[in-house]
Design an enzyme around this catalytic site. Structure first.
Site, PDB file in Angstrom:
ATOM      1  N   GLU A   1       0.858  -1.189   0.000  1.00 51.93           N
ATOM      2  CA  GLU A   1       0.000   0.000   0.000  1.00 51.93           C
ATOM      3  C   GLU A   1       0.894   1.240   0.000  1.00 51.93           C
ATOM      4  O   GLU A   1       1.712   1.424   0.897  1.00 51.93           O
ATOM      5  CB  GLU A   1      -0.933  -0.001   1.216  1.00 51.93           C
ATOM      6  CG  GLU A   1      -1.650   1.308   1.503  1.00 51.93           C
ATOM      7  CD  GLU A   1      -2.413   1.892   0.323  1.00 51.93           C
ATOM      8  OE1 GLU A   1      -3.225   1.193  -0.280  1.00 51.93           O
ATOM      9  OE2 GLU A   1      -2.177   3.080  -0.011  1.00 51.93           O
TER      10      GLU A   1
ATOM     11  N   CYS B   1     -15.161   7.155   1.334  1.00 49.93           N
ATOM     12  CA  CYS B   1     -16.509   7.758   1.283  1.00 49.93           C
ATOM     13  C   CYS B   1     -16.728   8.697   2.465  1.00 49.93           C
ATOM     14  O   CYS B   1     -17.554   9.610   2.402  1.00 49.93           O
ATOM     15  CB  CYS B   1     -17.578   6.669   1.316  1.00 49.93           C
ATOM     16  SG  CYS B   1     -17.221   5.277   0.240  1.00 49.93           S
TER      17      CYS B   1
HETATM   18  C1  LIG Z   1     -14.666  11.685  -1.448  1.00 51.57           C
HETATM   19  C2  LIG Z   1     -15.185  10.339  -1.835  1.00 51.57           C
HETATM   20  C3  LIG Z   1     -16.462   9.968  -1.468  1.00 51.57           C
HETATM   21  C4  LIG Z   1     -16.954   8.711  -1.840  1.00 51.57           C
HETATM   22  N1  LIG Z   1     -18.233   8.369  -1.454  1.00 51.57           N
HETATM   23  C5  LIG Z   1     -18.719   7.146  -1.804  1.00 51.57           C
HETATM   24  C6  LIG Z   1     -20.015   6.739  -1.370  1.00 51.57           C
HETATM   25  O1  LIG Z   1     -20.715   7.493  -0.677  1.00 51.57           O
HETATM   26  N2  LIG Z   1     -20.459   5.513  -1.753  1.00 51.57           N
HETATM   27  C7  LIG Z   1     -19.710   4.666  -2.505  1.00 51.57           C
HETATM   28  O2  LIG Z   1     -20.147   3.525  -2.814  1.00 51.57           O
HETATM   29  N3  LIG Z   1     -18.455   5.022  -2.911  1.00 51.57           N
HETATM   30  C8  LIG Z   1     -17.950   6.236  -2.580  1.00 51.57           C
HETATM   31  N4  LIG Z   1     -16.688   6.605  -2.968  1.00 51.57           N
HETATM   32  C9  LIG Z   1     -15.913   5.687  -3.812  1.00 51.57           C
HETATM   33  C10 LIG Z   1     -15.178   4.658  -2.988  1.00 51.57           C
HETATM   34  O3  LIG Z   1     -14.429   5.281  -1.993  1.00 51.57           O
HETATM   35  C11 LIG Z   1     -14.270   3.867  -3.911  1.00 51.57           C
HETATM   36  O4  LIG Z   1     -15.064   3.277  -4.897  1.00 51.57           O
HETATM   37  C12 LIG Z   1     -13.500   2.792  -3.162  1.00 51.57           C
HETATM   38  O5  LIG Z   1     -12.649   3.353  -2.218  1.00 51.57           O
HETATM   39  C13 LIG Z   1     -12.698   1.963  -4.165  1.00 51.57           C
HETATM   40  O6  LIG Z   1     -11.967   1.017  -3.473  1.00 51.57           O
HETATM   41  P1  LIG Z   1     -10.664   0.407  -4.144  1.00 51.57           P
HETATM   42  O7  LIG Z   1     -10.078  -0.506  -3.117  1.00 51.57           O
HETATM   43  O8  LIG Z   1     -10.981  -0.116  -5.480  1.00 51.57           O
HETATM   44  O9  LIG Z   1      -9.720   1.650  -4.412  1.00 51.57           O
HETATM   45  P2  LIG Z   1      -9.087   2.714  -3.394  1.00 51.57           P
HETATM   46  O10 LIG Z   1      -9.963   2.921  -2.233  1.00 51.57           O
HETATM   47  O11 LIG Z   1      -8.704   3.897  -4.216  1.00 51.57           O
HETATM   48  O12 LIG Z   1      -7.783   1.972  -2.892  1.00 51.57           O
HETATM   49  C14 LIG Z   1      -6.714   1.739  -3.744  1.00 51.57           C
HETATM   50  C15 LIG Z   1      -5.456   1.786  -2.922  1.00 51.57           C
HETATM   51  O13 LIG Z   1      -4.373   1.416  -3.751  1.00 51.57           O
HETATM   52  C16 LIG Z   1      -3.251   2.174  -3.398  1.00 51.57           C
HETATM   53  N5  LIG Z   1      -2.338   2.165  -4.541  1.00 51.57           N
HETATM   54  C17 LIG Z   1      -2.545   2.687  -5.763  1.00 51.57           C
HETATM   55  N6  LIG Z   1      -1.488   2.460  -6.565  1.00 51.57           N
HETATM   56  C18 LIG Z   1      -0.595   1.765  -5.820  1.00 51.57           C
HETATM   57  C19 LIG Z   1       0.694   1.248  -6.086  1.00 51.57           C
HETATM   58  N7  LIG Z   1       1.277   1.377  -7.277  1.00 51.57           N
HETATM   59  N8  LIG Z   1       1.339   0.590  -5.096  1.00 51.57           N
HETATM   60  C20 LIG Z   1       0.761   0.446  -3.858  1.00 51.57           C
HETATM   61  N9  LIG Z   1      -0.451   0.933  -3.565  1.00 51.57           N
HETATM   62  C21 LIG Z   1      -1.133   1.581  -4.541  1.00 51.57           C
HETATM   63  C22 LIG Z   1      -3.812   3.537  -3.068  1.00 51.57           C
HETATM   64  O14 LIG Z   1      -2.955   4.258  -2.207  1.00 51.57           O
HETATM   65  C23 LIG Z   1      -5.139   3.175  -2.409  1.00 51.57           C
HETATM   66  O15 LIG Z   1      -5.048   3.150  -0.999  1.00 51.57           O
HETATM   67  C24 LIG Z   1     -16.148   7.837  -2.590  1.00 51.57           C
HETATM   68  C25 LIG Z   1     -14.859   8.216  -2.956  1.00 51.57           C
HETATM   69  C26 LIG Z   1     -14.379   9.446  -2.582  1.00 51.57           C
HETATM   70  C27 LIG Z   1     -12.990   9.841  -2.982  1.00 51.57           C
END
Ligand SMILES: Cc1cc2nc3c(=O)[nH]c(=O)nc-3n(C[C@H](O)[C@H](O)[C@H](O)COP(=O)(O)OP(=O)(O)OC[C@H]3O[C@@H](n4cnc5c(N)ncnc54)[C@H](O)[C@@H]3O)c2cc1C
Length: 459
Positions: free
Chosen positions: A34, A44
């Site tokens: 990470e 969110c």
């Molecule tokens: C302000 C905000 C409000 C939101 N509100 C909602 C909501 O109300 N309802 C809803 O359903 N969704 C909401 N979302 C969307 C939701 O947060 C995301 O869809 C969700 O977090 C996606 O999860 P993920 O694990 O795919 O990606 P992420 O949460 O983006 O996690 C990916 C992780 O990978 C890490 N990473 C990236 N590249 C690398 C690399 N090369 N090496 C190591 N680590 C890396 C990043 O640091 C990150 O921590 C919101 C998003 C935001 C920003």
């Protein structure tokens, strides 16, 4: 066997946890890379932490690396994966805070869960201090710290009137900033139809947020590398902080560099079990969350819907399969909900634009009703819009704009879309009623009746 996870949030940690539940430590070693400072956080929740609804950042973190360690999941924070070597079945990583040097980690299973990246146009000055995209908790922490460090008077410009834009606008208002929201379309919230977006715009105006639609940005003006104003074709908008809410794109650079093909939305393509499509070198490579594209169950089209609700489910599915179980992700129907101050906005299924693009002929029906019996204290107006297929009356989509207790009604409509109900079938639904919760005819039923009339009128 060895599982390496790229990305330690919703999708990645759901997958790691599920894989561990099904595999003993001797069967499966799990390492998570990470880049940021946190695992399993609620992105969110960022607007509500910045806006002060939630006071403690720790409350946004479901599980820490120490807690994962108890499950024998080795989380390496501040480790960025810089490459994937599919031939040697290794990931290449580096420590973000040094010491320098390449780390290579072999894998049998690779879980790609790198999320999304905020869209950042190539405007002059967009890299200035005080301009923020928001995706990770580290991004949220940077905004929080900037607001704490820069005393009043403070003006915020939020660029982009989607759900992240409006939630961040609310957060800034709650922090006492003067907020201007810029949206390039005629109406904000382009995830709903423009007639519903117009209702959002009018309501936002009453919330102390200045909103400019059809607004274009030419650049960010700076002083000593720090944001001073946002330049539009007509003027300069003074700004102490600028938040970009222009949407996100799948974070697939590492995958593309490794030769992994991308789908038409730019996301990674998986099968129902969240295994990358392609076979061969891609065997044992899984992906979930904001970096993948999903199938829309109503249009049948690939879509990129970056939401936490999907990331958690997809990660769980991948983890179960990696751990030797069987699970599938059934696709999405575009359900989403948000709020800006007391205004609630929700959608499910297809919008008019999406229905047209999918080739549907449709009718629409919009009704205004109230959240409670009209005579009961606190009854608030809401608008429900339904989109139904012309010939069959199949419910294709629904949108709601209203006040307290409006938005969650979208869930009943989502179930109807998911189960392919017609609007006529919906008119007889046994929905709950008592004056504090709904009028005797729930707004959903009134909308279904009106949509049924519209369908019959086309016969
Ligand atoms: C302000 C905000 C409000 C939101 N509100 C909602 C909501 O109300 N309802 C809803 O359903 N969704 C909401 N979302 C969307 C939701 O947060 C995301 O869809 C969700 O977090 C996606 O999860 P993920 O694990 O795919 O990606 P992420 O949460 O983006 O996690 C990916 C992780 O990978 C890490 N990473 C990236 N590249 C690398 C690399 N090369 N090496 C190591 N680590 C890396 C990043 O640091 C990150 O921590 C919101 C998003 C935001 C920003």
């Amino acid at each position: 066997m060895k599982l390496v996870v790229i990305g330690g949030d919703a999708a990645g940690m759901s997958a790691a946890s599920q894989a561990r539940k099904r595999s003993g430590v001797d069967d499966l070693q799990i390492t998570v890379f990470e880049r940021g400072h946190f695992t399993s956080y609620s992105a969110c929740g960022i607007p509500y932490w910045i806006g002060g609804h939630v006071t403690d950042r720790a409350a946004l973190i479901t599980r820490t690396p120490q807690e994962f360690a108890k499950q024998d999941i080795d989380v390496r924070l501040r480790h960025e994966v810089t490459g994937i070597d599919l031939d040697r079945r290794e990931v290449v990583a580096r420590r973000v805070d040094g010491p320098a040097g390449e780390i290579r980690e072999g894998f049998d299973h690779l879980m790609y869960a790198a999320g999304a990246v905020p869209v950042t146009p190539p405007w002059p000055g967009v890299d200035a201090r005080g301009v923020f995209g928001v995706q990770t908790l580290d991004d949220g922490a940077a905004i929080h710290a900037w607001l704490d460090a820069h005393p009043a008077p403070r003006r915020a410009v939020v660029i982009g009137g989607g759900y992240i834009g409006v939630e961040m606008a609310e957060a800034m208002v709650r922090r006492g900033l003067d907020v201007t929201l810029l949206e390039k379309s005629p109406e904000p919230m382009s995830t709903v139809d423009p007639d519903m977006g117009a209702r959002v715009r009018k309501a936002i105006l009453g919330l102390g947020i200045a909103i400019r639609t059809n607004a274009h940005v030419h650049g960010i003006e700076t002083t000593d590398g720090r944001v001073r104003a946002v330049r539009t074709p007509d003027d300069e908008l003074p700004a102490d902080i600028v938040v970009l809410g222009l949407g996100v794109r799948p974070n697939t650079t590492l995958a593309a560099d490794a030769g992994i093909p991308l789908g038409e939305t730019g996301g990674l393509r998986t099968d129902l079990r969240m295994r990358l499509l392609g076979g061969g070198r891609l065997d044992g490579v899984w992906a979930a969350g904001d970096c993948v594209e999903s199938v829309h169950r109503i249009s049948g089209r690939p879509v990129h819907v970056p939401l936490g609700t999907h990331a958690n489910k997809q990660g769980r599915v991948a983890g179960i399969n990696i751990g030797g179980g069987y699970a599938t992700f059934p696709g999405v129907i575009g359900t989403a909900v948000t709020k800006v101050c007391e205004l609630e906005v929700a959608r499910t299924g297809l919008t008019e634009h999406e229905a047209r693009a999918a080739g549907y002929a449709y009718v629409t029906a919009s009704v205004e009703s109230t959240s409670r019996a009209g005579y009961y204290p606190g009854a608030a107006t809401m608008t429900i819009k339904l989109i139904a297929e012309k010939r069959t009356g199949l419910l294709l989509g629904a949108q709601i704009v209203g006040r307290e207790e409006a938005a969650k009604r979208i869930d009943a409509l989502a179930v109807a879309v998911w189960n392919q109900m017609t609007v006529e079938e919906m008119t007889g639904l046994d929905l709950s009623y008592a004056p504090p919760f709904a009028p005797v005819w729930d707004p959903v039923l009134i909308a279904a009746r009106k949509a049924t009339d519209a369908v019959h009128a086309t016969h």
